[in-house]
Write an enzyme that holds these catalytic residues in place. Sequence first.
Site, short mmCIF file in Angstrom:
data_model
loop_
_atom_site.label_atom_id
_atom_site.label_comp_id
_atom_site.label_asym_id
_atom_site.label_seq_id
_atom_site.Cartn_x
_atom_site.Cartn_y
_atom_site.Cartn_z
CE LYS B 76 27.61 50.21 43.92
NZ LYS B 76 26.60 49.27 43.36
CB SER B 152 28.77 46.76 41.53
OG SER B 152 27.52 47.40 41.75
CB SER B 176 25.00 45.62 42.51
OG SER B 176 25.56 45.35 41.25
#
Lengths: 71, 459
Positions: B76, B152, B176
């Site tokens: 990420k 996310s 997330s």
Amino acid sequence: MAGTQSEDELRAGVLATASDVAVMARQVDLLISDDCLPGVVFNTELLRGYVTLVDGLVLPDDCEPAFGYVP
Amino acid sequence: MTLRAATLANNIRFGLRTAREVIETTLHTLKTHDPAYGCVTRLLSERALRAADTIDARIRAGEPTGPLAGVPFGVKDLFDVEGIITTAGSTVLKDNEPAKQDAAVIRRLVAAGAIPVATLNMDEFAYGFATENSHYGTTKNPRDPTRLAGGSSGGSAAAVAAGMLPITLGSDTNGSIRVPASLCGVWGLRPTQGRLPLEGVYPFAASFDTIGPFAGTSGDLKLAFEAMDGRAADAASDVGTLRVARLGGWFERDLASGLIDGIERIMSFLQSTKTVELPEVARARAAAFIITASEGGNLHLPRLRHRAMEYDPATRDRLMAGALLPASPIIQAHRLRNWFREHLHGAFSDADILIAPATVGPAPRIDQPTIIVDGKAVSARANLGLFTQPLTLGGFPILAAPLAPMESGDASSEAGLPLGVQIIAAPGQEQALFAIGAALEHAGLLGYPLRGTSGESEV
């Protein structure tokens, strides 16, 4: 009281929140432009609902905040 | 090409393939297949090929290479990667210095032989459940590209689901990792809060920030976690001795029929009819909202004073509202957190494992603004965390596991889309999660087939 708010009441509520937002923003030296204001007002009203929920639970006086700092 | 990390590492270690072949193939796959999904923000081609050559040289020299030798992984875009700027999904940080070294968990994975190949898309500053990013685009769900991947850490979940990477890293503050893992049909882990180091990870809400892996199988997830954990694995749990209960009340509302069936099948297999109900779950979720908004708002306030218009508008307005919260409800939320944590520990006096849904249903369509909760249409994006946010408050380890697809007579457009469950253990009991996850995967109750990059199911 349960019921549907009229458009006038909704508008008055939003204007009141916008006024509160302006005051709170001044307290932290944040200028909220007109472009941002509708979104900030929406999110402030959302957070107020959550504040009402957490304030609605009476906790014992010896229930401490769960801050993570361990010296 | 098989995408199982364990198989890849074995093939490389035993000379059936070279690390360079694997990395070249992976980079080609990412270049050619990712444009359909929008997972990748940057390829790390030069570094990855150099690392692959080093692994191959070590193998030729008979030197140890680690359990993840030559296995490609993505991160990420909030993990520091040496030599590039950590964006956290924003353009606001574009003038920062490049990272001087990799994040601590990346260093541990590299020490285990794994090779970072790409940074992956996310909601700006991790504040969202959708991976709709005004700077880097929307990540599409590989199971149905008209649907959200969740967020996310959406780029991380979707890259595994698309069969492009065997392991990826994400962060989980309110769900997330768990939300996108469930919507994309892959495995994810939110470890015990504080277990994995956050050094070199861009923060969001420090009280809840946690990092963890995604993978296509429970075995690969365990392999990645153990490398990230950096210490000898705890003894494996005996699944037969684990006491299992499902979470009732709040966690039984408005569930898709596939989720109801899937959880019932799991409980039946584990021979348990026990249900545990946690108190004041709505208030626990509210506390998570308040703590997240206030900590995120405070973190960004100095920049919001001068550069507000550089933010994604949705993120900016949430952060601004959070920065305005007064102290009293924030402290009350932290007190409620302590109170809720005690009750969560209480639930584990009668059970070792709790099972709950991860979301109310499958991935919403990208053009779908609402989902139904309690019979009302509510924001789809805000409510994807309905079941993950309250559990965030406890900081307990949670495995996000995909239900196995089942034959059904459902002919709707949502039939066959992934659905996920949360499997929760007491703090530090990650091995119990892996043991029960593997047993349920072996029994055919958990695990969703990955799409190979050729379009065929491979795992």
